[in-house]
Every structure is written in C-alpha cells, then in structure tokens.
Design an enzyme around this catalytic site. Sequence first.
Site, PDB file in Angstrom:
ATOM      1  N   LYS A   1      -5.691   7.325  12.423  1.00  0.00           N
ATOM      2  CA  LYS A   1      -6.413   8.008  10.972  1.00  0.00           C
ATOM      3  C   LYS A   1      -6.618   9.136  11.134  1.00  0.00           C
ATOM      4  O   LYS A   1      -7.354   9.787  12.152  1.00  0.00           O
ATOM      5  CB  LYS A   1      -7.510   7.276  10.454  1.00  0.00           C
ATOM      6  CG  LYS A   1      -6.856   5.683  10.065  1.00  0.00           C
ATOM      7  CD  LYS A   1      -8.192   4.753   9.861  1.00  0.00           C
ATOM      8  CE  LYS A   1      -7.898   3.568   9.243  1.00  0.00           C
ATOM      9  NZ  LYS A   1      -9.025   2.539   9.035  1.00  0.00           N
TER      10      LYS A   1
ATOM     11  N   CYS B   1     -13.271  -1.543   6.466  1.00  0.00           N
ATOM     12  CA  CYS B   1     -12.313  -0.963   5.303  1.00  0.00           C
ATOM     13  C   CYS B   1     -13.170  -0.014   4.356  1.00  0.00           C
ATOM     14  O   CYS B   1     -12.619   1.004   3.922  1.00  0.00           O
ATOM     15  CB  CYS B   1     -11.351  -1.733   4.685  1.00  0.00           C
ATOM     16  SG  CYS B   1     -10.076  -2.320   5.561  1.00  0.00           S
TER      17      CYS B   1
ATOM     18  N   LYS C   1      -3.573   1.625  14.965  1.00  0.00           N
ATOM     19  CA  LYS C   1      -3.440   2.487  13.966  1.00  0.00           C
ATOM     20  C   LYS C   1      -4.148   3.677  13.995  1.00  0.00           C
ATOM     21  O   LYS C   1      -5.226   3.767  15.116  1.00  0.00           O
ATOM     22  CB  LYS C   1      -4.230   1.671  12.789  1.00  0.00           C
ATOM     23  CG  LYS C   1      -5.529   1.442  12.796  1.00  0.00           C
ATOM     24  CD  LYS C   1      -6.112   0.774  11.397  1.00  0.00           C
ATOM     25  CE  LYS C   1      -7.563   0.029  11.824  1.00  0.00           C
ATOM     26  NZ  LYS C   1      -7.822  -0.555  10.620  1.00  0.00           N
TER      27      LYS C   1
ATOM     28  N   ARG D   1       0.889  -1.177  -0.040  1.00  0.00           N
ATOM     29  CA  ARG D   1      -0.117  -0.142   0.129  1.00  0.00           C
ATOM     30  C   ARG D   1       0.965   1.150   0.109  1.00  0.00           C
ATOM     31  O   ARG D   1       1.952   1.211   0.779  1.00  0.00           O
ATOM     32  CB  ARG D   1      -0.797  -0.002   1.282  1.00  0.00           C
ATOM     33  CG  ARG D   1      -1.857   1.075   1.366  1.00  0.00           C
ATOM     34  CD  ARG D   1      -2.784   0.948   2.548  1.00  0.00           C
ATOM     35  NE  ARG D   1      -3.561  -0.347   2.844  1.00  0.00           N
ATOM     36  CZ  ARG D   1      -4.024  -0.629   3.786  1.00  0.00           C
ATOM     37  NH1 ARG D   1      -3.417  -0.312   5.124  1.00  0.00           N
ATOM     38  NH2 ARG D   1      -4.711  -1.976   3.895  1.00  0.00           N
TER      39      ARG D   1
ATOM     40  N   CYS E   1     -14.668  -3.353   0.285  1.00  0.00           N
ATOM     41  CA  CYS E   1     -13.372  -3.664   0.508  1.00  0.00           C
ATOM     42  C   CYS E   1     -12.935  -4.724  -0.254  1.00  0.00           C
ATOM     43  O   CYS E   1     -13.818  -5.447  -1.222  1.00  0.00           O
ATOM     44  CB  CYS E   1     -13.216  -4.046   1.982  1.00  0.00           C
ATOM     45  SG  CYS E   1     -13.710  -5.572   2.580  1.00  0.00           S
TER      46      CYS E   1
ATOM     47  N   CYS F   1     -15.709  -8.176   6.604  1.00  0.00           N
ATOM     48  CA  CYS F   1     -15.598  -8.436   8.192  1.00  0.00           C
ATOM     49  C   CYS F   1     -15.813  -7.204   8.720  1.00  0.00           C
ATOM     50  O   CYS F   1     -16.102  -6.038   8.315  1.00  0.00           O
ATOM     51  CB  CYS F   1     -13.963  -8.961   8.348  1.00  0.00           C
ATOM     52  SG  CYS F   1     -12.963  -7.614   8.546  1.00  0.00           S
TER      53      CYS F   1
ATOM     54  N   CYS G   1      -7.919 -10.951   1.327  1.00  0.00           N
ATOM     55  CA  CYS G   1      -7.574 -10.477   2.871  1.00  0.00           C
ATOM     56  C   CYS G   1      -7.903 -11.783   3.812  1.00  0.00           C
ATOM     57  O   CYS G   1      -8.865 -12.583   3.778  1.00  0.00           O
ATOM     58  CB  CYS G   1      -8.828  -9.587   3.052  1.00  0.00           C
ATOM     59  SG  CYS G   1      -8.640  -8.923   4.750  1.00  0.00           S
TER      60      CYS G   1
ATOM     61  N   ARG H   1      -1.645   6.922   9.551  1.00  0.00           N
ATOM     62  CA  ARG H   1      -1.933   6.431   8.343  1.00  0.00           C
ATOM     63  C   ARG H   1      -1.654   7.380   7.527  1.00  0.00           C
ATOM     64  O   ARG H   1      -1.751   8.496   7.642  1.00  0.00           O
ATOM     65  CB  ARG H   1      -3.147   5.261   8.221  1.00  0.00           C
ATOM     66  CG  ARG H   1      -3.266   4.063   9.337  1.00  0.00           C
ATOM     67  CD  ARG H   1      -2.050   3.087   8.666  1.00  0.00           C
ATOM     68  NE  ARG H   1      -2.388   1.825   9.646  1.00  0.00           N
ATOM     69  CZ  ARG H   1      -3.216   1.014   9.199  1.00  0.00           C
ATOM     70  NH1 ARG H   1      -3.994   0.971   8.679  1.00  0.00           N
ATOM     71  NH2 ARG H   1      -3.076   0.010  10.241  1.00  0.00           N
TER      72      ARG H   1
END
Lengths: 573, 604
Positions: free
Chosen positions: A219, A487, A217, A81, A438, A483, A444, A150
């Site tokens: 954001k 995302c 993470k 990514r 996603c 899931c 994934c 991120r």
Amino acid sequence: MVNPNLKAPDGPPSDVEGIKDRSNYLRGTLEEVMQDRISAGIPDDDNRLMKHHGSYLQDDRDLRNERQKQKLEPAYQFMLRLRLPGGVATPEQWLVVDDLAEKYGNGTLKLTTRQTFQMHGILKWNMKKTIQAIHSTMLDTIAACGDVNRNVMCISNPDQSEIHSEVYELAKMLSNDLLPRTRAYHEIWLDEEKVAGSPEVDEEVEPMYGPLYLPRKFKIGIAVPPSNDIDVFSQDLGFIAIVENGKLAGFNVAIGGGMGFSHGDKATYPQLSKVIGFVTPDKIYEVAEKVITIQRDYGNRSVRKNARFKYTVDRLGLETVMVELENRLGWKLDEARGFKFDTNGDRYGWVKGVRGKWHFTMFIEGGRVADFEGYKLKTALREIAKVHKGDFRLTANQNLIIGSVSTKDKAKIEALINEYGLTDGSRYSALRRGSMACVALPTCGLAMAEAERYLPVLVDKIEEIVDEAGLRNEEITIRMTGCPNGCARHALGEIGFIGKAVGKYNMYLGAAFDGSRLSKMYRENIGEEEILNELRAILPRYARERQDGEHFGDFVVRAGIIEATTDGTNFHD
Amino acid sequence: MLQLQVMNSPFNQEQAELLNRLLPTLTETQSLWLSGYLAAIQSSSLQAAPAVEERPAPAAAPAIPKEVTILFGSQTGNAQNLAKKTGKTLEDRGFQVTVSAMSDFKPNNLKKVKNLLIVVSTHGEGDPPDNALTFHEFVHGKRAPKMEDFRYSVLALGDSSYEFFCQTGKDFDKRLEELGGIRITPRVDCDLDFEEPAAEWAEAVLAGLSEGESSSPSPAAAASVSASAPAESVYSRSNPFRAEVLENLNLNGRGSNKETRHLEISLEGSGLTYQPGDSLGVYPENDPELVDLLLAEMSWDPEEAVRVKEETVTLKEALTAHFEITVLTKPLVEKAAKLSGNEDLHLLVSDSNQLKSYMNGRDLIDLVRDFKPWNSSAQEFVSILRKMPARLYSISSSFEANPDEVHLTIGAVRYDAHGRERKGVCSILCAERLQPGDTLPVFIQHNENFKLPENPDTPIIMVGPGTGIAPFRSFMQDREESGADGKSWLFFGDQHFVTDFLYQTEWQKWLKDGVLSKLDVAFSRDGDEKVYVQHRMQENSKELFQWLQEGAAVYICGDGKNMAHDVHNTLIDIIEKEGGISRDQALEYLADMQKNKRYQRDVY
C-alpha cells in the site's frame, strides 16, 4: 546489485504462492469457472487469483445457516472494488457506478478507507457486464486487491487544492505505472483476444513483479501536512509532501507501516512506517519501484501473516533496507525535512480553494451510500452528479467531497444539499464525525463481529456520555473493525475496537490524534455494557483533567490510563 | 351316463351340450385322467397354472370361460388401479381377463375382442392421458373396425370442476357404440371420490357379463390371485395412514416469489412402500378461517351434528375434513340452486356459459354470499357437497434410501381472485399450519407410467422445472443407493438462481460424485431474456440426441399447461434436426420411444 547477505525467510512457499505460480499470470481457470451455471461460487484457488482482478467471492453470512437447512448453497456474491487513485471520480463515473450498484449490486455503495468504491452482492453472471461498464467509463478494478500494489491514496484536503492537483497526478501516475502488466484482466473481462505466439518470458510479462507477484498486498499513500487524512504511517510506503514557499519541494519517504495482525499471535502486530529520507517529486516512481522489488525479493513467501513489508523491514532492519534501497537506486536519499501533522480526520463543510472553486466535504456514516429511511443519500448524490461539473473526492475517512464547484454552480449544488438534507456533519457529534468502520458482517468472510452495522448504534450510546461530559464538539477518533486485519485502521483510532466474537471486542486506547502513535489494548473481549462502563469512567475524567488542546489519545497516556505504544513491536506489551 | 342338463348341473346350455357330446366318447383311462386333472386344477396353486399352458388338456377342456379385455388409460394410476381391481374381481368369478394399458394394446386385435371394458381418466381440457393417446386416436379414426357381437362398458374418471368432465370416457363410450358395440352396463362418470361409483360399475359389469352364464367362483383362480398379490399394506386410498410429519421447511431462499415446501413424513408402522415415480395421496383439511367464514355467512351452529356417510360429526368437523368447500362444480351449483330461493341462481344454472364463467375462481363462500336466501338445513347443504378429494404429489424421495420415510415437494398456491386471497387447500395447509409432529392421512398411489428403466445402465434424461424436480430427486436417491451405472442428465429451471434452485446442494453433490452426469439449469428471471429448460435442451441438442440414440429414457415432470408442450415440441425439433429426418419421422421416433416406455411424463 543484489546483496548476497540478504535473503527471504526459509520455509516452504505458502499455498497462495503455488496458486500464483500455476496461474499463468493471474488467469487460472477464471474464464471457465465464471461461466459455470451450477454454483454462484468459484473454487478457492480461482478466488485467490480473482483478488488481483479487484474482486473476491463472499457470501451473506446472515443467511448461511438458514440456507444450509434449505439445501441451498451459501448466498455467494462478489465484492468488486474499483481502482480510483486518490479517490477522484468524475460525475459521469459516479453515475455509472451508482447505476451498477442498483442494477447488479445490492443497491448501495461503500466508500472505502482507501478512497475507492466497493460494490457488494454482485452475482457471478453479472460480473463481466459490471466490469465492462466500469471499463467503458475509463475506470478499472485491476489490482484493487491481491498481492500487488493497491489503490494509491492521496490527500483529499481541499484547502490546498493547488498542491492537491499536483500530488493527485503523482498518485495516479504511481497507480498506473505500478500495475501488473499481464493481459489476464483484459482477456477474462473485456474479451481481449489472446495473443498467440512464442511462450511468454517472465521478464517480458511482469518486468517488476515477476511471475509470483508480491508476497502480500502493498500500500502506498501520499499525505500533505498538516493533514494526515490518509494515515500515511499506516502505509507500506508513504510519501509526506514537503511544501516550501507554496511549492511542492518533494517528499519525505516513510517505509514499513501496516495495520493488520492476528489475535493471539504476537509475531504479528500493527506497525507505523518510519521516515528514511527526502526525494524530489520526479524520483518517487523510482523509489516506489525499488522499495517494491526489495519486498518482492526478501518478503516472507512462506508464512502469509508475516509477509507484509513491515515485517521485512523489522526483520532486516531499517538501516539495512535503506542501504539496499540506495544500492538499488544507485543514489542516496536526502535527509528528511521537517513536517507537522495535526489530524488524520476530515474537515467538513464548504471550503474555498484556488481559482475560485468551492469544495463541500460531507460526512458519510460508515462510508455507506444508500437510500435510508428519511435520508435519500444515494438519490441525492445521483441528482448532484447529474448537474455537477467538478469532481467527487472519496476521502480516506470514508467521507465525500463534492469538489471543484464554481461560484456560479454553488447555489444549485447547495439547493440539492438542502433539499435532501445532506449534512456537513455539524448536526452530528464530533465523535460520530470521527468514526470509521469496516464492512464486517454480513459479507466479509474474515469478520468475527459486527462493525459498520453496529458502530452507529454504539456511538448513539457513547454520545450520551459525551454530551453529559460536555465533549460534544471535541474531536475524538473512534474506529471499529470486525477482525484484526484493520481495514478501518483501528490501531490508529483514539478509541479502537477490534471484533473477537459476535458482540465482543477488544478495546484499544492511546493512539495519537494525528496518526503518529499506535494504540494499545485496554480491555479484552468485552461487550457493550462493559464498553460503556469503561467510557463512563474515562471520558468525564478527560473532560475534567485535560490540558489545553490536549487530545483524548494523548490524555489517556499522560494520565496513566494506558501505556504508550512506542513501536509496533511493543503493541502487545 | 347321466345326460347333463342346465337344470341338473351347474353348466349352461352350450356347455352341457358339449359335455354330453364329449363324455360318452371317453375311454375309461381318459375318464380317469380327466377326473384327476380336474381335481388337480381345483386344488392347484400358482405353480400348477403354467402346467396347464405347457400341457394343454386334450380336446375336452372344461367350458371356456368368458374372455374379457380391460383397457385402461391412466395418468396418475387411478384408472390403472381400478382396471386391475376389476380384472381381479372378474377373474375371481371365473372370467379370463386381460388387463392392459391402451398403449400396450395392439389396435389390430380390437376386432377379436368380444367383451371390452374401458377405464379411462380425462385431464386438462378434455384430453386423454398420455398412454391413451394413440388408442384414442385409432378408435376415432378411419381404421377402427366395425364390430359385431361386441359388448363393452366404460368407466370414466374425471374432476367435475373442469369443463370437460370425463370427456375421454364419453368419447370412447360414444364411439364404441358407433362401431357396433352394445353396452354391458351404461357408462359411469366418476368425480374425484371415485371409489364407490367405480365399485358399483364393477358390480353392474359383473352382473351384465354373468347374465345367463355360469358365475360360480373358480377357487383355482381365486387361489392364484391371492398367491400372486404382493404383501400389501392395510392402508389405502379408502383407509389412509395417519403419518407423522418429521420435517417441514421452505426450500426457497429469502426474497423469492415462490414458496416450495419440503416435507419429510414418516411411514413407520404403516407397511407402506413405494417406488421412485409413485405419488403420495394426501387428504388435507380446509383452512379453519374459511370454515369459520362459511359458518358465519350461513349463521350455522358449528357444533350441530350432521351425518356424513355412516358417521355423525359436528358441522365444523364436516366442513373442515370431509367436504370440499374451495371449488364450485356444475353439479354442485345445480343442486345448490334447488336449495336457494334466489331467482338469480336459477337463472345462472340455466345458462351454461354464464355458469362456467361464474364458477371460475370462486368458492362455496362466494356462492352462499351471492345467492341468499338459503332455505335448507345444514344437513341438506352438506349433503350436496363433494367429498374432500385427496391431493396427489410426486414423491421426492427413494424408499430404499430413506426407509419408512416419504418426502414431498409442494409449491404453495396463493392468488387473488374476486377480491379475496385464495389459497391452495393442501399446499397452504403445509405452508402455514402443518408442524413437525402433526399427522396427515396419506396413501401411496403407484404410478406404473413413471418408472426408472429396469436396466440400471440405461441413460436417463430428466426434465423437471419447479416442483417437477420431485420425482428426479427420488430417481437420483434410488440410483445412488443401488449404485446404478447409467448416465443421467437433469434439466432444471425456475425463476431465480439464488433463491429457487430447489435441492441445490444435493444436485451439486450428486454431480460432483458422478451419480448425476450432467446438469443444466435455466433461470427465467435472472437475465434480460427469459430462459427456460427447453432452451438449454436446444443448446445441447447434439449431445441430447446422442443420448437418445444410446437408448436414453426421457422423463418430464411438472407444469402441463406450457412446459410439457414446449419440452415435447423441443424434443421433436431436436430429433428432426439432429437425426436429419422429417417431422413425421421425428414424431414417429418419439411415439416409438413412448411405446417402449422411454418417454414418460408426469404433468399436472
């Protein structure tokens, strides 16, 4: 300065904390294991560190059982990514990434919901070459994943291109200045020589993050009303631009948003951030840095699924966090200013911005740039990149803007758009244009069900219902994830699906069209037939009973079809 | 005392004279002792035999049997088996027989040999097998002795679809004559179905050796042979076991250019056993599509009865299971020419270069299409065909680790030639038609020339790209099962890592568990430059030479055309470079390893 009354939750550190601790600033044994030729995979510990370098190991789950029988290891491959603040790339950069996808990836590009490129299917021995090529075009993959800040998002809306360029520069600044400082990335991928000498001191290596980085993470996104294309309330830290008299006055600051949760665990939930005040543009780095250090110090390092900043804010209380922030800043935020969002979607087609530049927003289904049967999208964009002199902007809705086209060049770009049958989205239903998915299966590792590969098929069938109800041009956002990690920001889709098992989804309704209200679960664990049956009942009713200008998400709440989620903490109620 | 004569005794002139001279000189005690001794050895078993050596009889031993030396040069073990079988037959008839691989025979002893039998195969472009190389060179060199009173015969094995059919046998036959030898019986050249001609040759040898000699069987010898033979299965090359297929899968992942079948076959109830390094012989059936094509082309009735040996079967059955229809050989085309009224075919067989180029890549269907009309019956036609040969595959399992099972690793062969897709008979049977539950006629082909070191502590280096991996899987299973401590190092290669790493997870596990000490892989089409196993060997030359110095045995299995040569030369390079010795010395080093069975190859 540190408030002795505040503390992080008790409990032994999670496994990832140990891995980071032992990693010598994200190095681990990555250099060594990437050279091993016996497996295309790497050990789990190194894979955890790999995320901080913008990549992690996956395998083609479609082939897993088959390969096991064949005595072959899983089809290991890396997802890579890029870090692309605000989603802006030059045509030269587009060509490099496009070429790398062909050469080392699976031949396609994914435009992500965080405005960047994702490549899949890169083999271990091609990773270094790929990252070096990315570096050569002035891009990198640092901190695109991992327990760090991120990719910083910012509005792509081309209507306000003057504001756009201003906030884009701020997004870029935030992204750059909040990067980890370790040289691990440069040593491992770019052959930078290790600096010998005295042992490193934490404060010198990572002055902000420290040796353990963040608990999870983090954001950041910047929105410019009335467009909420980046779903500012879904960010750990959101900045909402306040434009006064055509000038950027500053930003409202919103903290504590995030989408992910776990099935069956009510201590986890999606949450929207709350606005806590206003700052001028020159202050946003300082605010970001201090917010991050609060999360660094008080975030949950014991239970990873409760480690996002939203849980820290909810645990400590918004007020407490605000006070702590102001303590750390040494000054107080101004009172928040008024703003109004109208949509979190994109506007399609040609738009003329300032300085006579044109912008073309095109719909990319599922964000997947590939050459399809009868639709050579990837080739088309490559041909455009070869002649384009402006920029490309990846939107938060997985779409693409061919930006900053001069009037002189517009005909040339338009000819290519026509030649390859690229679409501004008008040939699709408004529902499809508002769809987002996603990656999910097959790559994934978290996916429990299909998303990107299945949503277009499901939309085909929902379109029949939509057409029959006369709603073809009614904008309804529909989002699907494999899931609950979210995302595709499923909890902010007016119709949301979260994978439970192959072919089974939880169905969510009631999110606001402008991204200001979360959805709520409407049906649990249902298959396609039941999904269509539910929509066959609700959509025509919406067509009949809606008020003027009423969006679908608001209607289902008003009509009592679903109860409104007023806060993340009552998402499961 | 009776005067012994040829007429009144089983002895020949020489023996009778010796006995006549000896017997009158014996004391009574000596006579008694001798009669007891002779009686004892007649009824003796194996245990008694060494006693003969320990306590040789006094001067008057019985007539000395004829000494026969049988030397074999064998790649797959066929020549070796035939040599041993012939040896046994001769021993049964009272000959004193020495059977030896050419590589184990001291060339200087050649001049002492009076009766020499050579059993040797040919492979590749007329090349001798590995264990015949040195002897072949010696016999053809200046140091070969001129020999008198020397008799010999050659049994040559080969495959008539190759240009230099039985060339090594022909070489020996010609050269031994030049050296002064006299043929016991003329050389016999055997094609793939060698059993009958080989048996006939052995008969002729026996008759030749026995001319004017005593040929009464020696019961003692017979007893000892049967006692020493291990319990053997009733199943063999000539009586294959119909084994059930348990598993049949493709080892190559999706997107591969290759297809490699992994077969698991049950040996239950057969009594068949094998050692790592042995091969499994498989009798395949022809592709039914090809058989139908041939039947249609010739307008034959598939149900027509034809004689195959002593059996009567339908024509379709004969063409499916009994005869080879996918390869053209010179003898076949010559015989076919006699059945064809087509002038062009007569012209073709009269020009050996043209014939050779015609046969290349063509099969029986091409022949019958190209040279009509045919004026022969189906019976006449099938009578000229070559018997379906068995295919030999290096076994990829260990019997100890998988009792009553045998695993094979078979590369599917498909290519286009002369406008038609061509398919390997056995490999495509396995790839396209064979299902678990089906049976295959199989037999075990022992291969003494590809064996793990006797000492389990001896390090081994295995070089096996592609399907060459097969015996090394067997080696590893065996060493894992027996808990052998010796180090092991595998060099494997193929086209692509993702799809072609055969038995990848097994190798990873062996490496993790320490059963395998080192693993180096080369995937030729993954990078910008083609990388092969020999490059990985070069990269590790220092350590590899260290292993050789520690006594490691080196095994090569797989493609004989390029790989085996390249790896061989790489080994010489490494020995030369790391040993700091001359090229000649390096060659000697490797030759020495070969002699000590530390350098073994199974190439095809």
